[in-house]
Design a protein around this motif. Structure first.
Motif, PDB file in Angstrom:
ATOM      1  N   ASN A 124       0.786  -1.238   0.000  1.00  0.00           N
ATOM      2  CA  ASN A 124       0.000   0.000   0.000  1.00  0.00           C
ATOM      3  C   ASN A 124       0.816   1.286   0.000  1.00  0.00           C
ATOM      4  O   ASN A 124       0.249   2.363  -0.088  1.00  0.00           O
ATOM      5  N   GLY A 125       2.121   1.193   0.104  1.00  0.00           N
ATOM      6  CA  GLY A 125       2.947   2.385   0.228  1.00  0.00           C
ATOM      7  C   GLY A 125       3.069   2.817   1.685  1.00  0.00           C
ATOM      8  O   GLY A 125       2.423   2.260   2.574  1.00  0.00           O
ATOM      9  N   TRP A 126       3.907   3.812   1.934  1.00  0.00           N
ATOM     10  CA  TRP A 126       4.155   4.274   3.292  1.00  0.00           C
ATOM     11  C   TRP A 126       3.011   5.135   3.802  1.00  0.00           C
ATOM     12  O   TRP A 126       2.470   5.964   3.060  1.00  0.00           O
ATOM     13  N   PRO A 127       2.633   4.963   5.065  1.00  0.00           N
ATOM     14  CA  PRO A 127       1.580   5.813   5.651  1.00  0.00           C
ATOM     15  C   PRO A 127       2.166   7.116   6.201  1.00  0.00           C
ATOM     16  O   PRO A 127       3.374   7.204   6.474  1.00  0.00           O
ATOM     17  N   ASP A 128       1.317   8.110   6.360  1.00  0.00           N
ATOM     18  CA  ASP A 128       1.705   9.329   7.076  1.00  0.00           C
ATOM     19  C   ASP A 128       1.501   9.157   8.579  1.00  0.00           C
ATOM     20  O   ASP A 128       2.271   9.683   9.384  1.00  0.00           O
ATOM     21  N   LYS A 129       0.436   8.412   8.923  1.00  0.00           N
ATOM     22  CA  LYS A 129       0.055   8.265  10.332  1.00  0.00           C
ATOM     23  C   LYS A 129      -0.540   6.884  10.548  1.00  0.00           C
ATOM     24  O   LYS A 129      -1.254   6.364   9.685  1.00  0.00           O
ATOM     25  N   VAL A 130      -0.259   6.280  11.712  1.00  0.00           N
ATOM     26  CA  VAL A 130      -0.853   4.994  12.075  1.00  0.00           C
ATOM     27  C   VAL A 130      -1.397   5.100  13.491  1.00  0.00           C
ATOM     28  O   VAL A 130      -0.678   5.490  14.419  1.00  0.00           O
ATOM     29  N   VAL A 131      -2.683   4.761  13.655  1.00  0.00           N
ATOM     30  CA  VAL A 131      -3.324   4.730  14.967  1.00  0.00           C
ATOM     31  C   VAL A 131      -3.328   3.291  15.463  1.00  0.00           C
ATOM     32  O   VAL A 131      -3.782   2.390  14.756  1.00  0.00           O
ATOM     33  N   ILE A 132      -2.812   3.075  16.666  1.00  0.00           N
ATOM     34  CA  ILE A 132      -2.776   1.742  17.263  1.00  0.00           C
ATOM     35  C   ILE A 132      -3.302   1.826  18.693  1.00  0.00           C
ATOM     36  O   ILE A 132      -3.571   2.915  19.205  1.00  0.00           O
ATOM     37  N   ASP A 133      -3.436   0.666  19.330  1.00  0.00           N
ATOM     38  CA  ASP A 133      -3.827   0.658  20.734  1.00  0.00           C
ATOM     39  C   ASP A 133      -2.588   0.846  21.599  1.00  0.00           C
ATOM     40  O   ASP A 133      -1.550   1.296  21.117  1.00  0.00           O
ATOM     41  N   LYS A 134      -2.660   0.470  22.841  1.00  0.00           N
ATOM     42  CA  LYS A 134      -1.536   0.682  23.752  1.00  0.00           C
ATOM     43  C   LYS A 134      -0.477  -0.420  23.685  1.00  0.00           C
ATOM     44  O   LYS A 134       0.413  -0.474  24.523  1.00  0.00           O
ATOM     45  N   SER A 135      -0.583  -1.282  22.692  1.00  0.00           N
ATOM     46  CA  SER A 135       0.363  -2.393  22.564  1.00  0.00           C
ATOM     47  C   SER A 135       1.794  -1.894  22.366  1.00  0.00           C
ATOM     48  O   SER A 135       2.089  -1.166  21.404  1.00  0.00           O
TER      49      SER A 135
END
Length: 227
Positions: A124-135
């Motif tokens: 998919n190409g590089w992201p600008d931002k990634v939202v994750i949980d507290k992992s």
């Protein structure tokens, strides 16, 4: 093009059976009865072989042909039972809810997270931002990708947000996958789980309109991936 060489059934029958299984909450024995009612007599073991053989190939084509996805991602894992043990299904969506990628893993750690982000970036190409949980493992996986950017002399890094409520989108999206897998009552092998989940994710992508061919029915879109 996917090869059906050696099959004793027409291609469209095989594709219909695979699509029906990965799109609707049925067991193999249910599907055996459904097909028999339509004049197609095939045992549940053969249906299983079809899904394992063809679903992953069709999913690979879907990855190549899906519409462009966004650069703001949501990433999370859900649980899938394989051989009586819980495994982890890594999944990522963009902020519009479009499926980016998925990966089944026996472990939930830094190495698995790094591997998943690498795969998702390749597709998919590089992201600008990634939202994750507290992992911490997922954070470490993204940190590893940012280190790669630094080592290659890039002047920007992936923004990492660990905000649980922002991940509601993907947590809700897990429900479709769990709904389809529930009647399956777990998988007997990692190979079968990987192939079946790839097919389920592909059917879900079609449902979301990610193949951009909305004039065709969902099954026609699925079958077109084999051609």
């Amino acid at each position: 093009m996917i090869s059906f060489k050696g099959s004793h059934y027409p291609n469209d029958v095989i594709l219909y059976a695979v699509f029906f299984y990965v799109r609707y909450a049925v067991s193999y024995r249910d599907l055996e009865e459904i097909l028999a009612d339509r004049g197609v007599h095939v045992d549940h073991a053969t249906l299983n072989r079809w899904v394992v053989k063809y679903a992953s190939q069709i999913a690979s084509e879907a990855q190549k042909r899906k519409t462009r996805t966004g650069r703001s991602w949501r990433m999370d894992e859900t649980y899938i039972k394989v051989k009586g043990q819980w495994m982890y299904l890594y999944r990522a969506l963009d902020k519009q809810g479009q499926t980016l990628d998925f990966m089944l893993s026996e472990t939930r750690d830094e190495a698995a997270a790094t591997r998943f982000f690498r795969q998702t970036i390749v597709n998919n190409g590089w992201p600008d931002k990634v939202v994750i949980d507290k992992s911490g493992a997922n954070k470490a996986g993204l940190d590893n990708k940012n280190i790669e950017l630094i080592l290659h002399g890039w002047y920007w890094l992936i923004e990492v947000l660990q905000v649980k409520y922002l991940n509601n989108l993907i947590e809700q999206d897990h429900r479709f996958i769990k709904k389809i897998t529930r009647p399956m009552k777990g998988f007997k092998s990692v190979e079968a789980a990987t192939a079946t989940l790839a097919g389920i994710e592909t059917a879900h992508m079609i449902r979301k309109g990610q193949l951009g061919t909305t004039k065709l029915s969902a099954f026609q879109q699925f079958a077109a991936l084999a051609g």
